[in-house]
Design a protein around this motif. Sequence first.
Motif, PDB file in Angstrom:
ATOM      1  N   ALA A   1     -11.406   4.043   3.837  1.00 24.58           N
ATOM      2  CA  ALA A   1     -11.094   5.359   4.393  1.00 24.58           C
ATOM      3  C   ALA A   1     -10.778   6.351   3.273  1.00 24.58           C
ATOM      4  O   ALA A   1     -11.204   7.516   3.304  1.00 24.58           O
ATOM      5  N   TRP A   2     -10.039   5.923   2.270  1.00 26.51           N
ATOM      6  CA  TRP A   2      -9.678   6.779   1.139  1.00 26.51           C
ATOM      7  C   TRP A   2     -10.915   7.270   0.395  1.00 26.51           C
ATOM      8  O   TRP A   2     -10.996   8.424  -0.014  1.00 26.51           O
ATOM      9  N   PHE A   3     -11.890   6.368   0.226  1.00 30.09           N
ATOM     10  CA  PHE A   3     -13.113   6.721  -0.500  1.00 30.09           C
ATOM     11  C   PHE A   3     -14.173   7.368   0.402  1.00 30.09           C
ATOM     12  O   PHE A   3     -15.290   7.641  -0.050  1.00 30.09           O
ATOM     13  N   GLY A   4     -13.842   7.623   1.660  1.00 33.31           N
ATOM     14  CA  GLY A   4     -14.769   8.307   2.560  1.00 33.31           C
ATOM     15  C   GLY A   4     -15.905   7.460   3.065  1.00 33.31           C
ATOM     16  O   GLY A   4     -16.956   7.989   3.442  1.00 33.31           O
ATOM     17  N   ASN A   5     -15.708   6.144   3.123  1.00 30.39           N
ATOM     18  CA  ASN A   5     -16.777   5.247   3.558  1.00 30.39           C
ATOM     19  C   ASN A   5     -16.795   4.982   5.064  1.00 30.39           C
ATOM     20  O   ASN A   5     -17.713   4.322   5.548  1.00 30.39           O
ATOM     21  N   VAL A   6     -15.760   5.433   5.799  1.00 28.75           N
ATOM     22  CA  VAL A   6     -15.623   5.085   7.218  1.00 28.75           C
ATOM     23  C   VAL A   6     -16.203   6.193   8.096  1.00 28.75           C
ATOM     24  O   VAL A   6     -15.859   7.367   7.940  1.00 28.75           O
ATOM     25  N   ARG A   7     -17.081   5.811   9.020  1.00 34.00           N
ATOM     26  CA  ARG A   7     -17.560   6.726  10.066  1.00 34.00           C
ATOM     27  C   ARG A   7     -16.773   6.396  11.333  1.00 34.00           C
ATOM     28  O   ARG A   7     -16.995   5.362  11.964  1.00 34.00           O
ATOM     29  N   TRP A   8     -15.843   7.254  11.705  1.00 31.23           N
ATOM     30  CA  TRP A   8     -14.837   6.924  12.713  1.00 31.23           C
ATOM     31  C   TRP A   8     -15.392   6.661  14.103  1.00 31.23           C
ATOM     32  O   TRP A   8     -14.886   5.762  14.800  1.00 31.23           O
ATOM     33  N   PRO A   9     -16.407   7.376  14.597  1.00 30.61           N
ATOM     34  CA  PRO A   9     -16.975   6.981  15.904  1.00 30.61           C
ATOM     35  C   PRO A   9     -17.494   5.546  15.908  1.00 30.61           C
ATOM     36  O   PRO A   9     -17.291   4.806  16.878  1.00 30.61           O
TER      37      PRO A   9
ATOM     38  N   GLY B   1     -21.065  -1.372  20.971  1.00 32.40           N
ATOM     39  CA  GLY B   1     -19.939  -2.081  21.565  1.00 32.40           C
ATOM     40  C   GLY B   1     -20.263  -3.529  21.881  1.00 32.40           C
ATOM     41  O   GLY B   1     -19.432  -4.419  21.683  1.00 32.40           O
ATOM     42  N   VAL B   2     -21.475  -3.771  22.365  1.00 31.06           N
ATOM     43  CA  VAL B   2     -21.911  -5.147  22.656  1.00 31.06           C
ATOM     44  C   VAL B   2     -21.973  -5.953  21.362  1.00 31.06           C
ATOM     45  O   VAL B   2     -21.541  -7.113  21.307  1.00 31.06           O
TER      46      VAL B   2
ATOM     47  N   ILE C   1     -12.680  -1.850  19.329  1.00 32.14           N
ATOM     48  CA  ILE C   1     -12.109  -2.202  20.632  1.00 32.14           C
ATOM     49  C   ILE C   1     -12.864  -3.367  21.284  1.00 32.14           C
ATOM     50  O   ILE C   1     -12.244  -4.376  21.667  1.00 32.14           O
ATOM     51  N   PRO C   2     -14.205  -3.304  21.419  1.00 28.67           N
ATOM     52  CA  PRO C   2     -14.907  -4.478  21.958  1.00 28.67           C
ATOM     53  C   PRO C   2     -14.746  -5.714  21.065  1.00 28.67           C
ATOM     54  O   PRO C   2     -14.664  -6.839  21.565  1.00 28.67           O
ATOM     55  N   GLY C   3     -14.693  -5.500  19.749  1.00 30.93           N
ATOM     56  CA  GLY C   3     -14.510  -6.625  18.838  1.00 30.93           C
ATOM     57  C   GLY C   3     -13.188  -7.334  19.045  1.00 30.93           C
ATOM     58  O   GLY C   3     -13.106  -8.566  18.980  1.00 30.93           O
ATOM     59  N   ALA C   4     -12.129  -6.558  19.293  1.00 36.73           N
ATOM     60  CA  ALA C   4     -10.815  -7.155  19.544  1.00 36.73           C
ATOM     61  C   ALA C   4     -10.819  -7.963  20.831  1.00 36.73           C
ATOM     62  O   ALA C   4     -10.213  -9.051  20.907  1.00 36.73           O
TER      63      ALA C   4
ATOM     64  N   TRP D   1     -17.599 -11.967  11.270  1.00 33.25           N
ATOM     65  CA  TRP D   1     -17.591 -10.579  11.722  1.00 33.25           C
ATOM     66  C   TRP D   1     -18.495  -9.719  10.837  1.00 33.25           C
ATOM     67  O   TRP D   1     -19.359  -9.003  11.325  1.00 33.25           O
ATOM     68  N   GLY D   2     -18.290  -9.789   9.537  1.00 30.01           N
ATOM     69  CA  GLY D   2     -19.084  -8.989   8.613  1.00 30.01           C
ATOM     70  C   GLY D   2     -20.564  -9.325   8.643  1.00 30.01           C
ATOM     71  O   GLY D   2     -21.394  -8.423   8.796  1.00 30.01           O
ATOM     72  N   PRO D   3     -20.938 -10.613   8.500  1.00 32.45           N
ATOM     73  CA  PRO D   3     -22.364 -10.935   8.544  1.00 32.45           C
ATOM     74  C   PRO D   3     -23.057 -10.478   9.824  1.00 32.45           C
ATOM     75  O   PRO D   3     -24.155  -9.944   9.777  1.00 32.45           O
ATOM     76  N   LEU D   4     -22.403 -10.668  10.963  1.00 37.10           N
ATOM     77  CA  LEU D   4     -23.040 -10.283  12.219  1.00 37.10           C
ATOM     78  C   LEU D   4     -23.118  -8.765  12.383  1.00 37.10           C
ATOM     79  O   LEU D   4     -24.183  -8.209  12.636  1.00 37.10           O
ATOM     80  N   ALA D   5     -21.985  -8.086  12.204  1.00 36.26           N
ATOM     81  CA  ALA D   5     -21.947  -6.647  12.447  1.00 36.26           C
ATOM     82  C   ALA D   5     -22.674  -5.872  11.349  1.00 36.26           C
ATOM     83  O   ALA D   5     -23.541  -5.034  11.629  1.00 36.26           O
ATOM     84  N   THR D   6     -22.329  -6.153  10.090  1.00 36.35           N
ATOM     85  CA  THR D   6     -22.932  -5.417   8.983  1.00 36.35           C
ATOM     86  C   THR D   6     -24.431  -5.657   8.900  1.00 36.35           C
ATOM     87  O   THR D   6     -25.220  -4.719   8.749  1.00 36.35           O
ATOM     88  N   SER D   7     -24.844  -6.905   9.011  1.00 43.64           N
ATOM     89  CA  SER D   7     -26.262  -7.234   8.865  1.00 43.64           C
ATOM     90  C   SER D   7     -27.095  -6.589   9.962  1.00 43.64           C
ATOM     91  O   SER D   7     -28.173  -6.042   9.702  1.00 43.64           O
ATOM     92  N   THR D   8     -26.614  -6.644  11.201  1.00 42.38           N
ATOM     93  CA  THR D   8     -27.362  -6.074  12.312  1.00 42.38           C
ATOM     94  C   THR D   8     -27.510  -4.566  12.149  1.00 42.38           C
ATOM     95  O   THR D   8     -28.596  -4.003  12.308  1.00 42.38           O
ATOM     96  N   LEU D   9     -26.413  -3.886  11.817  1.00 44.00           N
ATOM     97  CA  LEU D   9     -26.447  -2.433  11.683  1.00 44.00           C
ATOM     98  C   LEU D   9     -27.324  -1.986  10.522  1.00 44.00           C
ATOM     99  O   LEU D   9     -28.088  -1.023  10.636  1.00 44.00           O
TER     100      LEU D   9
END
Length: 247
Positions: free
Chosen positions: A65-73, A134-135, A80-83, A151-159
């Motif tokens: 977040a500090w380095f501006g890497n986060v896209r908040w939407p 969300g899915v 939320i779905p991940g939790a 979490w990272g391999p599934l979410a990051t790789s897919t996106l």
Amino acid sequence: MDFDQFLLFVGVGLLAQVVDGALGMAYGLVSNSILLALGLPPAVASATVHTAEIATTCASGASHAWFGNVRWPLFWQLAIPGAIGGFLGATFLANVPGEAIRPFINAYLLILGAMVLLRAFGRRLSRHRVQHTGVLGFFAGLLDAIGGGGWGPLATSTLIARGGGVRSTIGSVNAAEFVVTASISATLVWHVGVGHWPIVLGLLTGGVLAAPFAAWLVRHLPERAVMAAVGTLIVLISVAQLAQRLL
């Protein structure tokens, strides 16, 4: 556990977080595989790693977040779905052995890793972005809890494979991971407890120390180099774990 062993786990946490923060994945996979090799049951190993990850994911998410890497939407669409998925997966893992599902996860990751590598070498596999983030977050959280990492391999790789920007994807996924990890850790601690606090302390110490450097690194690395590293990492991990199952 003596001081040398503590430093070993600090080193494991540091290495895992550098990889995770720079590539958006593998802290849980690296740490959890070592704990399983030491003989911890899957549910206990997952609880230990995710408890340590509460601190490391907080530090990593704040750094991104500090380095501006986060896209908040994107962050909220994943978190939320991940939790929710993490809670259900952790509940399942606490009551049913999670080892049987790992070959299917590894096979999926192998396909995704190959897709990311193709894109790194100039092949655009799809012009359509992920429509149901969300899915994706739900299933990534579910499988992360059951497999002790992912979490990272599934979410990051897919996106990334479907056209997401590397820096914003890695930053958003890492930030959302804090919410998912807190859900998984609380659920597993409630069911099985955590009896390995020195290991937790070592892992989180190394992870927290490495988080700012990893967030800075992803901001300055060339995009194709990061994609190539992501794809290679996933393929190597998946092939190694599948081979271990077969041999």
